[in-house]
Write a protein that holds these residues in place. Structure first.
Motif, PDB file in Angstrom:
ATOM      1  N   PRO A  21      34.721  38.798  37.685  1.00  0.00           N
ATOM      2  CA  PRO A  21      34.134  39.135  36.510  1.00  0.00           C
ATOM      3  C   PRO A  21      32.871  40.227  36.740  1.00  0.00           C
ATOM      4  N   SER A  22      32.317  40.037  37.906  1.00  0.00           N
ATOM      5  CA  SER A  22      31.150  41.018  38.712  1.00  0.00           C
ATOM      6  C   SER A  22      31.634  42.415  38.364  1.00  0.00           C
ATOM      7  N   ASN A  23      32.834  42.673  38.427  1.00  0.00           N
ATOM      8  CA  ASN A  23      33.336  44.141  38.518  1.00  0.00           C
ATOM      9  C   ASN A  23      33.143  44.720  37.313  1.00  0.00           C
ATOM     10  N   THR A  24      33.120  44.047  36.232  1.00  0.00           N
ATOM     11  CA  THR A  24      32.842  44.381  34.666  1.00  0.00           C
ATOM     12  C   THR A  24      31.570  45.080  34.400  1.00  0.00           C
ATOM     13  N   ILE A  25      30.309  44.701  35.175  1.00  0.00           N
ATOM     14  CA  ILE A  25      28.829  45.282  35.086  1.00  0.00           C
ATOM     15  C   ILE A  25      28.670  45.876  36.497  1.00  0.00           C
ATOM     16  N   ASP A  26      29.305  46.463  37.238  1.00  0.00           N
ATOM     17  CA  ASP A  26      28.856  47.220  38.138  1.00  0.00           C
ATOM     18  C   ASP A  26      28.792  48.671  38.073  1.00  0.00           C
ATOM     19  N   GLY A  27      29.113  49.172  36.817  1.00  0.00           N
ATOM     20  CA  GLY A  27      29.253  50.703  36.398  1.00  0.00           C
ATOM     21  C   GLY A  27      30.235  51.332  36.878  1.00  0.00           C
ATOM     22  N   ASN A  28      31.185  50.966  37.611  1.00  0.00           N
ATOM     23  CA  ASN A  28      32.540  51.454  38.033  1.00  0.00           C
ATOM     24  C   ASN A  28      33.478  51.282  37.062  1.00  0.00           C
ATOM     25  N   LEU A  29      34.118  52.325  36.591  1.00  0.00           N
ATOM     26  CA  LEU A  29      35.164  52.562  35.668  1.00  0.00           C
ATOM     27  C   LEU A  29      36.568  52.589  36.148  1.00  0.00           C
ATOM     28  N   ALA A  30      36.634  52.513  37.721  1.00  0.00           N
ATOM     29  CA  ALA A  30      37.990  52.831  38.249  1.00  0.00           C
ATOM     30  C   ALA A  30      38.571  51.485  38.076  1.00  0.00           C
ATOM     31  N   ASP A  31      39.983  51.680  38.201  1.00  0.00           N
ATOM     32  CA  ASP A  31      41.009  50.742  38.086  1.00  0.00           C
ATOM     33  C   ASP A  31      40.721  49.549  39.182  1.00  0.00           C
ATOM     34  N   GLU A  32      40.373  49.973  40.274  1.00  0.00           N
ATOM     35  CA  GLU A  32      40.011  48.968  41.461  1.00  0.00           C
ATOM     36  C   GLU A  32      38.998  47.942  40.994  1.00  0.00           C
ATOM     37  N   SER A  33      38.175  48.384  40.086  1.00  0.00           N
ATOM     38  CA  SER A  33      36.761  47.457  39.839  1.00  0.00           C
ATOM     39  C   SER A  33      37.143  46.981  38.347  1.00  0.00           C
ATOM     40  N   ARG A  34      37.743  45.841  38.362  1.00  0.00           N
ATOM     41  CA  ARG A  34      38.134  45.303  37.053  1.00  0.00           C
ATOM     42  C   ARG A  34      38.036  43.805  37.205  1.00  0.00           C
ATOM     43  N   TRP A  35      38.145  43.210  36.010  1.00  0.00           N
ATOM     44  CA  TRP A  35      38.278  41.781  35.862  1.00  0.00           C
ATOM     45  C   TRP A  35      39.656  41.666  35.063  1.00  0.00           C
ATOM     46  N   SER A  36      40.425  40.514  35.756  1.00  0.00           N
ATOM     47  CA  SER A  36      41.807  40.195  35.176  1.00  0.00           C
ATOM     48  C   SER A  36      42.096  38.851  35.423  1.00  0.00           C
ATOM     49  N   SER A  37      42.895  38.144  34.660  1.00  0.00           N
ATOM     50  CA  SER A  37      43.465  36.850  34.658  1.00  0.00           C
ATOM     51  C   SER A  37      44.605  36.747  33.904  1.00  0.00           C
ATOM     52  N   GLU A  38      45.449  35.921  34.587  1.00  0.00           N
ATOM     53  CA  GLU A  38      46.773  35.778  34.014  1.00  0.00           C
ATOM     54  C   GLU A  38      46.996  34.607  32.959  1.00  0.00           C
ATOM     55  N   ASP A  39      45.819  33.910  32.779  1.00  0.00           N
ATOM     56  CA  ASP A  39      45.432  32.750  31.955  1.00  0.00           C
ATOM     57  C   ASP A  39      45.514  33.065  30.396  1.00  0.00           C
ATOM     58  N   TYR A  40      46.219  32.533  29.708  1.00  0.00           N
ATOM     59  CA  TYR A  40      46.120  33.044  28.264  1.00  0.00           C
ATOM     60  C   TYR A  40      45.033  31.905  27.828  1.00  0.00           C
ATOM     61  N   GLY A  41      44.271  32.891  26.984  1.00  0.00           N
ATOM     62  CA  GLY A  41      42.937  32.360  26.392  1.00  0.00           C
ATOM     63  C   GLY A  41      41.680  32.408  27.443  1.00  0.00           C
ATOM     64  N   ALA A  42      42.026  33.241  28.557  1.00  0.00           N
ATOM     65  CA  ALA A  42      40.846  33.158  29.614  1.00  0.00           C
ATOM     66  C   ALA A  42      39.707  34.135  28.770  1.00  0.00           C
ATOM     67  N   GLN A  43      38.518  33.561  29.255  1.00  0.00           N
ATOM     68  CA  GLN A  43      37.324  34.034  28.760  1.00  0.00           C
ATOM     69  C   GLN A  43      36.313  34.772  29.660  1.00  0.00           C
ATOM     70  N   LEU A  44      35.853  35.951  29.346  1.00  0.00           N
ATOM     71  CA  LEU A  44      34.840  36.604  30.015  1.00  0.00           C
ATOM     72  C   LEU A  44      33.633  36.432  29.180  1.00  0.00           C
ATOM     73  N   THR A  45      32.386  36.272  29.806  1.00  0.00           N
ATOM     74  CA  THR A  45      31.161  36.549  29.296  1.00  0.00           C
ATOM     75  C   THR A  45      30.294  37.134  29.892  1.00  0.00           C
ATOM     76  N   ILE A  46      29.686  38.225  28.991  1.00  0.00           N
ATOM     77  CA  ILE A  46      28.724  39.138  29.678  1.00  0.00           C
ATOM     78  C   ILE A  46      27.282  39.003  29.290  1.00  0.00           C
ATOM     79  N   ALA A  47      26.341  38.984  30.111  1.00  0.00           N
ATOM     80  CA  ALA A  47      24.933  38.911  29.400  1.00  0.00           C
ATOM     81  C   ALA A  47      24.366  40.107  29.903  1.00  0.00           C
ATOM     82  N   ALA A  48      23.649  40.977  28.720  1.00  0.00           N
ATOM     83  CA  ALA A  48      22.941  41.799  28.709  1.00  0.00           C
ATOM     84  C   ALA A  48      21.421  41.556  29.422  1.00  0.00           C
TER      85      ALA A  48
END
Length: 241
Positions: free
Chosen positions: A140-167
């Protein structure tokens, strides 16, 4: 001259009565934007025989088949989000052991928010991210590192998985941008919620990505003061990711 004689076949009685069928859940119009369900349940009965199958169709195209009661069609949410913005129909078709059929229809209203252009919006500073699950290095930390490359992403195979981001602080927010891995090859199905205190949440979008872009796609927030964003994923048009 003797007339030709032809055998005659006399039919008596009836082949049988048609089955009865109706939608149980939901039982009325589905509004794609507000429907919180995932499955569709249908009941079908044949008084003088047995139900061989129940087929589910959208706009005449079959996408589900069940031959064992109770007739349950799972994860229909994703199928509905592939529909265009319009009024559609889901048809449940029951077939009995004698080939008799009966149909029941349910109206579906689809008026999804279209993605917006993000060029006119200023990015906010993000401080933390956590998720209910993730795959290997796709943290999940990949989603706030400022890097939009495919290698820097969050992913989960779980149906209904949640990602929470705080400003880093609460601010008025007009739009949210999201970039998907293989975004031009498949559509992601998801909910977006926002919150000021991480306790009370408001859904701003429930739907699907375009499936046509590798760039960020924008979704309107409405100018509310928010600090938290919660993304709930429901697989994609290709796989469970």
């Amino acid at each position: 001259m003797e007339r030709n004689r032809f055998p005659c076949l006399f039919l008596g009685g009836t082949i049988g009565t048609s089955p009865t069928i109706q939608f149980l859940n939901p039982s009325s119009t589905i509004d794609v934007n507000s429907w919180e369900g995932e499955n569709i349940e249908v009941t079908a009965v044949d008084e003088d025989g047995t139900i061989e199958s129940v087929t589910l169709l959208t706009n005449g195209e079959p996408f589900g088949l069940d031959s064992v009661a109770p007739y349950m069609f799972e994860n229909i949410r994703n199928e509905l989000w592939l529909l265009s913005n319009d009024i559609h129909a889901i048809t449940a078709l029951a077939t009995d052991n004698e080939g008799n059929t009966r149909a029941s229809r349910l109206r579906v209203i689809s008026h999804k928010q279209e993605p917006i252009n993000l060029n006119d919006y200023e990015a906010r500073e993000l401080c933390s991210a956590h998720a209910t699950s993730f795959q290997n290095e796709a943290r999940p930390s990949n989603t706030i590192d400022g890097n939009l490359a495919d290698e820097s992403r969050w992913s989960s195979e779980d149906y209904g998985a949640q990602l929470t981001i705080a400003a880093c602080e609460a601010k008025h927010t007009d739009a949210i941008g999201i970039k998907w891995y293989r975004g031009n090859k498949r559509r992601a199905f998801f909910d977006l919620e926002v919150s000021l205190d991480s306790s009370t949440w408001r859904t701003i979008y429930s739907g699907a990505s375009s499936g046509t872009s590798v760039a960020q796609e924008g979704f309107l927030v409405g100018g509310d003061s928010i600090k938290y964003l919660r993304y709930t994923g429901f697989s994609n048009s290709d796989s469970r990711w």
